[in-house]
Design a protein around this motif. Sequence first.
Motif: not given
Length: 332
Positions: A229-230, A253-257, A272-273, A280-283
Amino acid sequence: MADTEREQQRAELYRGIWNIANDLRGSVDGWDFKQYVLCTLFYRYISDNLTKYINDGEHAAGNTSFDYVALSDEEAAPAKQGLVEEKGFFILPSMLFENVRKAADRDPKDLNEKLEKVFSYIEGSAVGTDSEDDLAGLFDDMDVNSNKLGATVEERNKRLVSLLDGVGNMKLGDYQKSRIDAFGDAYEFLMGMYASNAGKSGGEFFTPQEVSELLTRIAIGDKKEINKIYDPACGSGSLLLKAGKLIGRENIRQGFFGQEINITTYNLCRINMFLHDIGYNKFDIAHGDTLTHPAHWDDEPFEAIVSIIWSELTQRQSGSPFKAWMAHTKIA
């Protein structure tokens, strides 16, 4: 019954924040106060989070009496590299929120220097690793030597002690069950306290929870999972986090951008993340102007794109800025 318990816990949390506000009233401006509380909450959170992570591992291995808080720095140091790889950061036992608070209660005279070293160490623990960009500058908005805290070092340290005690006394509940929501509630409560009086900053930094949920539901639709999601103007990250809450963090699955041009809000988004237990490896949150220097050009396609756009195209007689809200979905 569960709803009643949750509301009681939330009300108690709000009272804790008001108590801190009363202690610092007249010395720290509201918008600055918000930053101090958020950074201190974040400091407590990552201290508690790391301690629980280490203790759970030791207890599961049979060392049931182990407590990371009681460990010496020398005993803990060899675990630094492995923990940074797993958690993205490292904190020595003497630098944990709980231990710094106890030491300050005994002797507060150098608390400002101690906190400055602690924050520098936490950020520095990630230098040269994959989490370096995610940790860099997270405590920049908490100036422990600012005249806003007092004209003298003694006055500043007195208020810093009050701040640590206020946050330390908050009953945030069991970490796995309610702590993350409690931190999120504290964040939103602080935003709400000061957004209405912050003029443009309020509109820039604060998005009502109901708006975030509505627009995120529109973007996600009936999907049970998405690739990533972006948000090109992510602000404090409310839309990204709402998506994680609606369908589950593990189902993105591949994280937050995201990308944010305002440095303070950019820092808040990364905090907030962490507060919502997103590793840290998911955003991947970038700082900069998305229109002129998009940071995630090569990361497309995103299965869901969410965004809230704020502008001053129209001014009402009351002086309130016109707010335009927008959300849309992009299918990969």
